[in-house]
Design an enzyme around this catalytic site. Structure first.
Site, PDB file in Angstrom:
ATOM      1  N   ASP A  83      62.209  29.839  72.348  1.00  0.00           N
ATOM      2  CA  ASP A  83      63.744  29.419  72.195  1.00  0.00           C
ATOM      3  C   ASP A  83      63.121  27.859  71.088  1.00  0.00           C
ATOM      4  O   ASP A  83      62.247  27.308  71.579  1.00  0.00           O
ATOM      5  CB  ASP A  83      64.056  28.234  73.734  1.00  0.00           C
ATOM      6  N   ASN A 257      73.250  30.442  75.855  1.00  0.00           N
ATOM      7  CA  ASN A 257      71.421  29.730  77.252  1.00  0.00           C
ATOM      8  C   ASN A 257      72.081  29.420  77.714  1.00  0.00           C
ATOM      9  O   ASN A 257      72.621  28.271  77.485  1.00  0.00           O
ATOM     10  CB  ASN A 257      71.266  28.876  75.583  1.00  0.00           C
ATOM     11  N   ILE A 258      71.333  28.624  78.814  1.00  0.00           N
ATOM     12  CA  ILE A 258      71.179  27.992  80.248  1.00  0.00           C
ATOM     13  C   ILE A 258      69.837  27.695  80.093  1.00  0.00           C
ATOM     14  O   ILE A 258      68.897  28.522  80.769  1.00  0.00           O
ATOM     15  CB  ILE A 258      72.110  28.514  81.577  1.00  0.00           C
TER      16      ILE A 258
HETATM   17  O1  G3H Z   1      67.521  23.317  73.310  1.00  0.00           O
HETATM   18  C1  G3H Z   1      66.409  23.207  74.505  1.00  0.00           C
HETATM   19  C2  G3H Z   1      65.794  23.803  75.933  1.00  0.00           C
HETATM   20  O2  G3H Z   1      66.893  23.350  77.024  1.00  0.00           O
HETATM   21  C3  G3H Z   1      65.407  23.476  76.098  1.00  0.00           C
HETATM   22  O3  G3H Z   1      64.637  22.431  76.470  1.00  0.00           O
HETATM   23  O4  G3H Z   1      62.409  21.709  74.902  1.00  0.00           O
HETATM   24  O5  G3H Z   1      62.946  19.886  77.222  1.00  0.00           O
HETATM   25  O6  G3H Z   1      62.032  22.492  77.126  1.00  0.00           O
HETATM   26  P1  G3H Z   1      63.460  21.557  76.483  1.00  0.00           P
HETATM   27  P1  13P Z   2      71.326  23.486  77.913  1.00  0.00           P
HETATM   28  O1  13P Z   2      70.945  22.083  77.847  1.00  0.00           O
HETATM   29  O2  13P Z   2      73.526  22.950  77.844  1.00  0.00           O
HETATM   30  O3  13P Z   2      71.382  24.370  79.129  1.00  0.00           O
HETATM   31  O4  13P Z   2      71.563  24.161  76.731  1.00  0.00           O
HETATM   32  C1  13P Z   2      69.966  25.527  76.697  1.00  0.00           C
HETATM   33  C2  13P Z   2      69.765  25.779  75.858  1.00  0.00           C
HETATM   34  O5  13P Z   2      70.447  25.906  74.945  1.00  0.00           O
HETATM   35  C3  13P Z   2      68.583  26.362  75.337  1.00  0.00           C
HETATM   36  O6  13P Z   2      67.942  26.760  74.259  1.00  0.00           O
HETATM   37 ZN    ZN Z   3      69.383  25.464  72.679  1.00  0.00          ZN
END
Ligand code: G3H
Ligand code: 13P
Ligand code: ZN
Length: 312
Positions: A83, A257-258
């Site tokens: 991601d 994405n969630i």
């Molecule tokens: O878009 C970001 C995702 O929610 C991942 O979050 O970078 O804190 O793991 P993180």
């Molecule tokens: P949310 O913060 O809305 O769950 O989005 C997650 C996301 O886009 C991870 O790439």
């Molecule tokens: Zn994202």
């Protein structure tokens, strides 16, 4: 079934008018909660790992947790996705390390630079049978250590998507239509509304091509309320209305994405458990209901939002 890419998942989702859930994983309980729901609902799933997740849990632990889920859930297709890959080196490390899909997120760069970086990742990934998600447009909110203010966010320009996809060779495209990362997506008092006109324009220009929505948590108010009731402070946390996500899932959007919703489910459960059992100190006691809460949340998303239950 071994780990799969998203190619077949997206083709079926596009034709079937549903979307695949892409859930962020950071530890064992999250992996288990998600995949148990998917196994029971016969849903294909994308488990995704951010740069922050790799820094927290380490690449090897995450890969092995996902491999364990593949063994425990032999009947459902599972893809392992990077991601928000920030650069070529991170994407390469995930491609070499067993991921079946990577995202290169150069969306903050100028158009030509985004194309060049994405193209480089696509060329490398495709040599190894790995698929690539790219992004055009900028979402607001916090992802990893990057915080984009609402003023600096920008919707995807539909007139750019064809050229971008053709020149990069990417396999799916994340677009910005008003979703944002994190638990505070809209100001209290405003009416949350995604730009379906932008989505439909992109869809028209890319027939048959899978679109991705980031920042698609709905921030369930029951979790926010429990968090606030048991010592938390999350005033004004607001997400995307689920009817709008359902509508998106019926369109060319094949991946939703969630992440924030998983965090809220886990935190609400742990806060409540701790408050109600002040003498407990065994992590298994409070992580068990937290994992169960994630499982029920994911089941709800599969059945009531994404429509991918029974599609494995
Ligand atoms: O878009 C970001 C995702 O929610 C991942 O979050 O970078 O804190 O793991 P993180
Ligand atoms: P949310 O913060 O809305 O769950 O989005 C997650 C996301 O886009 C991870 O790439
Ligand atoms: Zn994202």
């Amino acid at each position: 079934m071994a780990l799969v890419t998203t190619t077949e998942m997206f083709r079926k989702a596009y034709d079937g008018g549903y979307a695949i859930g892409a859930f962020n994983v950071n530890n064992m309980e999250i992996v288990q909660g998600i995949t148990e729901a998917c196994r029971e609902e016969h849903a294909p799933v994308i488990l995704q790992v951010s740069k922050g997740a790799r820094a927290y849990a380490n690449h090897t632990y995450l890969i092995k947790l996902v491999e364990a889920a593949v063994i425990e859930c032999p009947d459902i297709p599972i893809a392992l996705h990077l991601d928000h890959g920030p650069d070529f080196a991170t994407c390469k490390s995930c491609i070499d390390g067993g991921f079946t899909s990577v995202m290169i997120d150069a969306s903050s760069k100028p158009f030509e630079e985004n194309i060049a970086i994405t193209r480089e990742v696509v060329e490398y990934a495709h040599k190894y049978g790995v698929v690539v998600e790219a992004e055009l447009g900028t979402l607001a909110g916090i992802e990893d250590d990057v915080n984009v203010s609402a003023e600096d966010s920008s919707y995807t320009r539909p007139e750019e998507v064809e050229e971008f996809v053709t020149r990069t060779g990417c396999d799916s495209l994340a677009i910005a239509i008003g979703t944002s990362h994190g638990a505070y997506k809209f100001k209290p008092g405003t009416i949350p509304q995604l730009r379906f006109d932008v989505l439909h324009e992109c869809e028209k220009r890319l027939p048959g091509f899978p679109i991705v929505l980031h920042g698609a948590s709905s921030v369930p108010q029951n979790f926010v309320q429990i968090i606030n009731q048991y010592g938390g402070a999350m005033p004004g946390a607001i997400g995307i209305p689920e009817e709008q996500l359902r509508e998106a899932a019926r369109s060319a959007v094949c991946k939703i994405n969630i992440d924030s919703d998983l965090r809220l489910a886990m935190t609400a459960s742990i806060r409540q458990y701790m408050a109600e059992h002040p003498d407990h100190f065994d992590p298994r006691q409070y992580l068990k209901p937290a994992r169960a809460n994630i499982k029920e949340l994911v089941r709800h998303k599969l059945v009531d939002v994404l429509g991918c239950n029974g599609k494995a």
